[in-house]
Design a protein around this motif. Structure first.
Motif, PDB file in Angstrom:
ATOM      1  N   PHE A  95       0.823  -0.992   0.053  1.00 23.56           N
ATOM      2  CA  PHE A  95       0.069  -0.026  -0.062  1.00 23.56           C
ATOM      3  C   PHE A  95       0.655   1.388   0.034  1.00 23.56           C
ATOM      4  N   LYS A  98       2.026   1.212  -4.334  1.00 24.04           N
ATOM      5  CA  LYS A  98       2.130  -0.039  -5.209  1.00 24.04           C
ATOM      6  C   LYS A  98       0.578  -0.522  -5.733  1.00 24.04           C
ATOM      7  N   VAL A  99      -0.332   0.237  -5.034  1.00 25.38           N
ATOM      8  CA  VAL A  99      -1.850  -0.123  -5.285  1.00 25.38           C
ATOM      9  C   VAL A  99      -2.630   1.330  -5.762  1.00 25.38           C
ATOM     10  N   CYS A 100      -3.556   1.053  -6.579  1.00 27.17           N
ATOM     11  CA  CYS A 100      -4.753   2.056  -6.958  1.00 27.17           C
ATOM     12  C   CYS A 100      -5.905   1.079  -7.197  1.00 27.17           C
ATOM     13  N   ALA A 123      -9.902   3.307  -0.083  1.00 23.95           N
ATOM     14  CA  ALA A 123      -8.693   3.860  -0.792  1.00 23.95           C
ATOM     15  C   ALA A 123      -8.080   5.004   0.740  1.00 23.95           C
ATOM     16  N   HIS A 126      -6.334   2.804   3.086  1.00 26.07           N
ATOM     17  CA  HIS A 126      -4.879   2.167   2.666  1.00 26.07           C
ATOM     18  C   HIS A 126      -4.227   3.168   2.046  1.00 26.07           C
ATOM     19  N   GLN A 127      -4.541   4.470   2.075  1.00 25.25           N
ATOM     20  CA  GLN A 127      -3.788   5.542   1.322  1.00 25.25           C
ATOM     21  C   GLN A 127      -3.394   5.224  -0.022  1.00 25.25           C
ATOM     22  N   CYS A 128      -4.274   4.838  -0.804  1.00 24.62           N
ATOM     23  CA  CYS A 128      -4.367   4.423  -2.109  1.00 24.62           C
ATOM     24  C   CYS A 128      -5.221   5.603  -3.079  1.00 24.62           C
ATOM     25  N   SER A 155       6.033   4.369  -9.537  1.00 32.50           N
ATOM     26  CA  SER A 155       6.089   3.110  -8.730  1.00 32.50           C
ATOM     27  C   SER A 155       6.898   2.035  -8.964  1.00 32.50           C
ATOM     28  N   THR A 172      -3.567  11.110 -10.161  1.00 31.56           N
ATOM     29  CA  THR A 172      -4.408   9.953  -9.447  1.00 31.56           C
ATOM     30  C   THR A 172      -5.680  10.782  -9.164  1.00 31.56           C
TER      31      THR A 172
END
Length: 184
Positions: A95, A98-100, A123, A126-128, A155, A172
């Protein structure tokens, strides 16, 4: 059950690997084709999965995954549930950039608004980032591919040091606001 970890493998030179996770496979293959066909300065491997965990059998040959994209169709409650259950199979280090989440059908009614709020909460926890995409047109798919490639470049560590968090946040940012959803 093994957790998917971001730093368990050595990166390949000038190569980044993207994992697209979508339960219903409506956008996944179109997006993968657009990403592969788009001209870029580095090699991109695109892996597809319906859900996590990934099969253990090919763990040894699987490349390092630089970005995991959960594609969520807001018209489907099952799509949201699949993402929620898949998140349990990721190591907490995933997280960290590396994740969105990539959501589709964000303008279609009250149920989708509730699901979008649910995804935004996931989101935030997990701060995505959450990206919105139009999957019904080629232009929408191509625009999503360009945004994902920009995020993948960061990333995977292939972006110059001058890339700032502010620049990444503009990539983003969700183009659909809660005001837009309330109007419909």
């Amino acid at each position: 059950m093994a957790l998917l970890t971001p730093y368990s493998k050595v990166p390949e030179l000038n190569t980044a690997t993207l994992l697209l996770v979508e339960n219903e496979e409506q956008l996944q293959s179109k997006l993968a084709n657009a990403i592969v066909q788009y001209e870029k300065e580095f090699n991109v491997n695109v892996r597809l999965s319906r859900k996590l965990p990934l099969p253990v059998e090919n763990k040894g040959t699987r490349p390092r995954i630089d970005l995991i994209v959960f594609i969520v169709n807001l018209q489907s409650e099952r799509s949201v549930q699949s993402v929620e259950s898949s998140l349990n199979h990721l190591h907490s280090d995933c997280f960290l950039g590396k994740v969105c989440f990539l959501v589709t059908d964000a303008r279609c009614g009250s149920h989708t608004h509730e699901r979008l709020v649910s995804i935004r909460k996931l989101a935030a926890v997990h701060q995505c980032p959450v990206l919105c995409a139009e999957h019904k047109t080629a232009d929408g798919v191509n625009a999503a591919a360009v945004r994902l490639l920009s995020i993948l470049k960061v990333s995977a560590g292939m972006s110059p040091i001058a890339t700032t968090a502010l620049y990444l946040s503009t990539l983003t940012r969700c183009s659909v606001t809660s005001d837009d959803l309330d109007e419909e």
